[in-house]
Scaffold this motif. Structure first.
Motif, PDB file in Angstrom:
ATOM      1  N   MET A  97      -6.600  14.782  10.879  1.00 26.57           N
ATOM      2  CA  MET A  97      -7.134  14.453   9.568  1.00 26.57           C
ATOM      3  C   MET A  97      -7.315  15.665   8.656  1.00 26.57           C
ATOM      4  SD  MET A  97     -10.016  11.646  10.707  1.00 26.57           S
ATOM      5  CE  MET A  97     -10.570  11.304   9.037  1.00 26.57           C
ATOM      6  N   LEU A  98      -7.628  16.805   9.225  1.00 27.22           N
ATOM      7  CA  LEU A  98      -7.936  17.971   8.390  1.00 27.22           C
ATOM      8  C   LEU A  98      -6.797  18.355   7.439  1.00 27.22           C
ATOM      9  CD1 LEU A  98     -10.048  20.201  10.797  1.00 27.22           C
ATOM     10  CD2 LEU A  98     -10.737  19.397   8.523  1.00 27.22           C
ATOM     11  N   PRO A  99      -5.533  18.396   7.881  1.00 24.18           N
ATOM     12  CA  PRO A  99      -4.470  18.735   6.920  1.00 24.18           C
ATOM     13  C   PRO A  99      -4.368  17.732   5.772  1.00 24.18           C
ATOM     14  CG  PRO A  99      -3.676  18.956   9.177  1.00 24.18           C
ATOM     15  CD  PRO A  99      -5.001  18.270   9.253  1.00 24.18           C
ATOM     16  N   VAL A 100      -4.646  16.463   6.061  1.00 22.89           N
ATOM     17  CA  VAL A 100      -4.606  15.441   5.015  1.00 22.89           C
ATOM     18  C   VAL A 100      -5.723  15.674   4.005  1.00 22.89           C
ATOM     19  CG1 VAL A 100      -4.862  12.970   4.543  1.00 22.89           C
ATOM     20  CG2 VAL A 100      -3.487  13.734   6.493  1.00 22.89           C
ATOM     21  N   TYR A 101      -6.936  15.918   4.503  1.00 25.69           N
ATOM     22  CA  TYR A 101      -8.046  16.216   3.597  1.00 25.69           C
ATOM     23  C   TYR A 101      -7.755  17.457   2.754  1.00 25.69           C
ATOM     24  CZ  TYR A 101     -11.237  12.794   5.682  1.00 25.69           C
ATOM     25  OH  TYR A 101     -11.850  11.633   6.090  1.00 25.69           O
ATOM     26  N   ARG A 102      -7.214  18.489   3.381  1.00 27.89           N
ATOM     27  CA  ARG A 102      -6.898  19.722   2.657  1.00 27.89           C
ATOM     28  C   ARG A 102      -5.899  19.445   1.529  1.00 27.89           C
ATOM     29  NH1 ARG A 102     -10.559  23.406   2.971  1.00 27.89           N
ATOM     30  NH2 ARG A 102     -11.319  23.790   5.074  1.00 27.89           N
ATOM     31  N   ALA A 103      -4.867  18.657   1.822  1.00 24.32           N
ATOM     32  CA  ALA A 103      -3.852  18.357   0.811  1.00 24.32           C
ATOM     33  C   ALA A 103      -4.429  17.514  -0.324  1.00 24.32           C
ATOM     34  CB  ALA A 103      -2.670  17.640   1.463  1.00 24.32           C
ATOM     35  N   ASP A 104      -5.162  16.474   0.040  1.00 30.25           N
ATOM     36  CA  ASP A 104      -5.692  15.562  -0.978  1.00 30.25           C
ATOM     37  C   ASP A 104      -6.726  16.245  -1.867  1.00 30.25           C
ATOM     38  OD1 ASP A 104      -4.058  13.716   0.186  1.00 30.25           O
ATOM     39  OD2 ASP A 104      -5.648  12.400   0.914  1.00 30.25           O
ATOM     40  N   PHE A 105      -7.685  16.934  -1.250  1.00 32.03           N
ATOM     41  CA  PHE A 105      -8.710  17.588  -2.066  1.00 32.03           C
ATOM     42  C   PHE A 105      -8.166  18.819  -2.782  1.00 32.03           C
ATOM     43  CE2 PHE A 105     -11.543  15.111   0.754  1.00 32.03           C
ATOM     44  CZ  PHE A 105     -12.232  14.428  -0.241  1.00 32.03           C
ATOM     45  N   GLY A 106      -7.128  19.423  -2.226  1.00 35.01           N
ATOM     46  CA  GLY A 106      -6.462  20.503  -2.955  1.00 35.01           C
ATOM     47  C   GLY A 106      -5.830  19.992  -4.233  1.00 35.01           C
TER      48      GLY A 106
ATOM     49  N   ALA B 225       0.861  -1.182   0.000  1.00 34.99           N
ATOM     50  CA  ALA B 225       0.000   0.000   0.000  1.00 34.99           C
ATOM     51  C   ALA B 225       0.897   1.232   0.000  1.00 34.99           C
ATOM     52  CB  ALA B 225      -0.908   0.007   1.224  1.00 34.99           C
ATOM     53  N   LEU B 226       0.530   2.213  -0.806  1.00 36.27           N
ATOM     54  CA  LEU B 226       1.306   3.438  -0.890  1.00 36.27           C
ATOM     55  C   LEU B 226       1.114   4.249   0.399  1.00 36.27           C
ATOM     56  CD1 LEU B 226       3.063   5.290  -2.736  1.00 36.27           C
ATOM     57  CD2 LEU B 226       0.917   6.427  -3.359  1.00 36.27           C
ATOM     58  N   ALA B 227       2.214   4.556   1.053  1.00 37.67           N
ATOM     59  CA  ALA B 227       2.189   5.318   2.300  1.00 37.67           C
ATOM     60  C   ALA B 227       2.464   6.789   1.991  1.00 37.67           C
ATOM     61  CB  ALA B 227       3.227   4.772   3.276  1.00 37.67           C
ATOM     62  N   LEU B 228       1.410   7.573   1.909  1.00 39.35           N
ATOM     63  CA  LEU B 228       1.562   8.990   1.598  1.00 39.35           C
ATOM     64  C   LEU B 228       1.978   9.776   2.844  1.00 39.35           C
ATOM     65  CD1 LEU B 228      -1.570   9.534  -0.679  1.00 39.35           C
ATOM     66  CD2 LEU B 228       0.824   9.455  -1.402  1.00 39.35           C
ATOM     67  N   PRO B 229       2.672  10.891   2.672  1.00 43.70           N
ATOM     68  CA  PRO B 229       3.088  11.696   3.824  1.00 43.70           C
ATOM     69  C   PRO B 229       1.893  12.239   4.602  1.00 43.70           C
ATOM     70  CG  PRO B 229       4.255  12.367   1.824  1.00 43.70           C
ATOM     71  CD  PRO B 229       3.169  11.437   1.396  1.00 43.70           C
ATOM     72  N   GLY B 230       2.121  12.467   5.899  1.00 49.18           N
ATOM     73  CA  GLY B 230       1.121  13.122   6.727  1.00 49.18           C
ATOM     74  C   GLY B 230       0.137  12.206   7.406  1.00 49.18           C
ATOM     75  N   ARG B 231       0.316  10.892   7.257  1.00 50.24           N
ATOM     76  CA  ARG B 231      -0.631   9.948   7.844  1.00 50.24           C
ATOM     77  C   ARG B 231       0.112   8.708   8.326  1.00 50.24           C
ATOM     78  NH1 ARG B 231      -3.796  10.640   2.464  1.00 50.24           N
ATOM     79  NH2 ARG B 231      -2.284  12.300   2.256  1.00 50.24           N
ATOM     80  N   GLU B 232      -0.491   8.021   9.299  1.00 47.57           N
ATOM     81  CA  GLU B 232       0.082   6.800   9.852  1.00 47.57           C
ATOM     82  C   GLU B 232       1.539   7.032  10.251  1.00 47.57           C
ATOM     83  OE1 GLU B 232      -2.816   3.498   7.803  1.00 47.57           O
ATOM     84  OE2 GLU B 232      -0.925   3.923   6.794  1.00 47.57           O
ATOM     85  N   ARG B 233       2.453   6.191   9.782  1.00 45.24           N
ATOM     86  CA  ARG B 233       3.853   6.267  10.218  1.00 45.24           C
ATOM     87  C   ARG B 233       4.557   7.531   9.727  1.00 45.24           C
ATOM     88  NH1 ARG B 233       5.954   0.295  10.893  1.00 45.24           N
ATOM     89  NH2 ARG B 233       4.004  -0.858  10.740  1.00 45.24           N
TER      90      ARG B 233
ATOM     91  N   PRO C 185       1.571  16.771   4.600  1.00 47.08           N
ATOM     92  CA  PRO C 185       0.752  15.874   3.777  1.00 47.08           C
ATOM     93  C   PRO C 185       0.638  16.327   2.331  1.00 47.08           C
ATOM     94  CG  PRO C 185      -0.672  17.290   5.052  1.00 47.08           C
ATOM     95  CD  PRO C 185       0.740  17.635   5.472  1.00 47.08           C
ATOM     96  N   ASP C 186       1.774  16.389   1.648  1.00 48.03           N
ATOM     97  CA  ASP C 186       1.779  16.839   0.258  1.00 48.03           C
ATOM     98  C   ASP C 186       1.552  15.666  -0.684  1.00 48.03           C
ATOM     99  OD1 ASP C 186       2.422  19.453   1.090  1.00 48.03           O
ATOM    100  OD2 ASP C 186       4.550  18.936   1.173  1.00 48.03           O
ATOM    101  N   VAL C 187       0.885  15.927  -1.791  1.00 49.37           N
ATOM    102  CA  VAL C 187       0.688  14.932  -2.846  1.00 49.37           C
ATOM    103  C   VAL C 187       1.609  15.324  -4.001  1.00 49.37           C
ATOM    104  CG1 VAL C 187      -0.959  13.830  -4.403  1.00 49.37           C
ATOM    105  CG2 VAL C 187      -1.701  14.605  -2.128  1.00 49.37           C
ATOM    106  N   GLU C 188       2.702  14.596  -4.158  1.00 42.86           N
ATOM    107  CA  GLU C 188       3.726  14.957  -5.144  1.00 42.86           C
ATOM    108  C   GLU C 188       3.996  13.768  -6.060  1.00 42.86           C
ATOM    109  OE1 GLU C 188       6.611  18.160  -3.190  1.00 42.86           O
ATOM    110  OE2 GLU C 188       6.615  16.288  -2.048  1.00 42.86           O
ATOM    111  N   VAL C 189       3.482  13.855  -7.266  1.00 41.03           N
ATOM    112  CA  VAL C 189       3.608  12.769  -8.228  1.00 41.03           C
ATOM    113  C   VAL C 189       5.069  12.443  -8.505  1.00 41.03           C
ATOM    114  CG1 VAL C 189       3.167  12.110 -10.634  1.00 41.03           C
ATOM    115  CG2 VAL C 189       1.375  13.230  -9.293  1.00 41.03           C
TER     116      VAL C 189
END
Length: 255
Positions: free
Chosen positions: A170-179, A55-63, A69-73
Motif C-alpha cells: 500500500m505504501l507506494p500507492v499512497y506515496r503516488a496518490d498523495f504526491g 470503476a477506474l483501475a489505476l496502476p499499482g493496485r489490484e490486478r 503506481p503513477d497517476v497520469e491524467v
C-alpha cells in the motif's frame, strides 16, 4: 485492496462488476487516494440496469499491482477517448473528484467526447489552497507519520498498521496518490461545459459544505450540491441517496 468480483476489459483501465451493453449510459467511478475499484462494489446493483457501472483501475493496485503506481491524467484521458462507445458520466470521491475533473479538462483540450455529467464527492473546489487539512502534505512525511495521519483521518483502519506485508503493497500507492495531490495546481482554464453535482458529508472536516459550493465556478452548465450525513468517508452509508441523485442527473441528457 482485494479486487472486485468483476470483469475487466482488455484496455485494463476499467473494471465492471456487471457488463450491461444495452445500458444507455456508463458511469465511471474514480477512487480516493490509496483506494481501488473495490470501493464501488455494490454500485451496479444500486444504480440499476439502465446504467453500466465501471470503476477506474489505476496502476499499482489490484490486478495492476505489478505496474508503477503513477497517476497520469493523459493516459487516463486517452483510455476514455478510446473506449467511449456511448454517453458516460464520471463520479469521483476526494482525490478521485480532482482526478475526474482533470480528465474532463484534458478530454476537452484533446477534442474528445466529454461526459454528460461530473459528480464530485468529498473534495473542496479545485482552486482552493491546500495545506490545512489532515490529508494535505502526506507525501512529504515519513512512512510512520503518514500512516498515523491516515488513521486519524479515518482513511486507514488502525489494524492495518500491524500488517507488514499489506503495508508494503500500500505504501507506494499512497506515496503516488498523495504526491499527485500535494503537487496539484488547478491553473487557469475556462469552466468545463459539463454539469457538476457535488456531494458533501455534513460532518466532513476535509471538504466542508462551503468548500464544495465553490465547484459552481468550474462549470458553464448546471451545478447542484447535496449534503448527506457523515464524515469524509460517507459513500457506503449514503449509497441509496447518492444513486438516486446520479440517476436523476444522467437521466435527462441520455433520454
Amino acid at each position: 485492496m482485494s479486487p472486485m468480483n468483476s470483469h475487466i476489459l482488455p484496455d485494463k483501465w476499467f473494471v465492471y462488476q456487471e457488463l450491461r451493453p444495452e445500458a444507455p449510459v456508463r458511469l465511471v467511478c474514480f477512487p480516493y487516494a490509496g483506494g481501488a475499484t473495490a470501493i464501488y462494489t455494490g454500485w451496479a446493483a444500486a444504480l440499476g440496469p439502465d446504467v453500466e457501472v465501471a470503476a477506474l483501475a489505476l496502476p499499482g493496485r489490484e490486478r495492476r499491482i505489478g505496474e508503477p503506481p503513477d497517476v497520469e491524467v493523459e493516459r487516463i484521458a486517452a483510455a476514455f477517448a478510446s473506449t467511449a462507445d456511448r454517453p458516460y458520466a464520471l463520479f469521483g470521491h476526494s482525490m478521485g473528484a480532482l482526478l475526474a475533473f482533470e480528465v474532463v479538462r484534458r478530454l476537452r483540450r484533446d477534442g474528445a467526447q466529454l461526459p454528460v455529467h461530473l459528480f464530485v464527492s468529498g473534495c473542496p473546489r479545485p482552486d482552493q489552497p491546500r495545506g490545512d487539512d489532515i490529508f494535505d502534505g502526506l507525501s512529504k512525511l515519513p512512512d510512520d507519520a503518514m500512516l498515523e495521519r491516515l488513521v486519524r483521518g479515518g482513511g486507514l483502519p488502525a489494524s492495518v498498521l500491524d500488517e507488514a506485508e499489506l503495508l508494503e503493497l500500500m505504501l507506494p500507492v499512497y506515496r503516488a496518490d498523495f504526491g499527485w495531490l500535494d503537487t496539484y495546481d488547478c491553473g487557469d482554464e475556462p469552466p468545463v461545459p459539463v454539469p457538476i453535482t457535488a456531494f458533501v458529508g455534513s460532518d466532513d472536516a476535509s471538504a466542508r459544505p462551503e468548500d464544495m459550493a465553490g465547484w459552481a465556478a468550474h462549470t458553464t452548465e448546471s451545478f447542484t450540491r447535496h449534503i448527506v450525513s457523515g464524515g469524509h468517508f460517507f459513500l457506503d452509508d449514503n449509497l441509496d441517496a447518492i444513486s438516486r441523485t446520479i440517476r436523476a442527473g444522467i437521466g435527462g441528457p441520455v433520454a
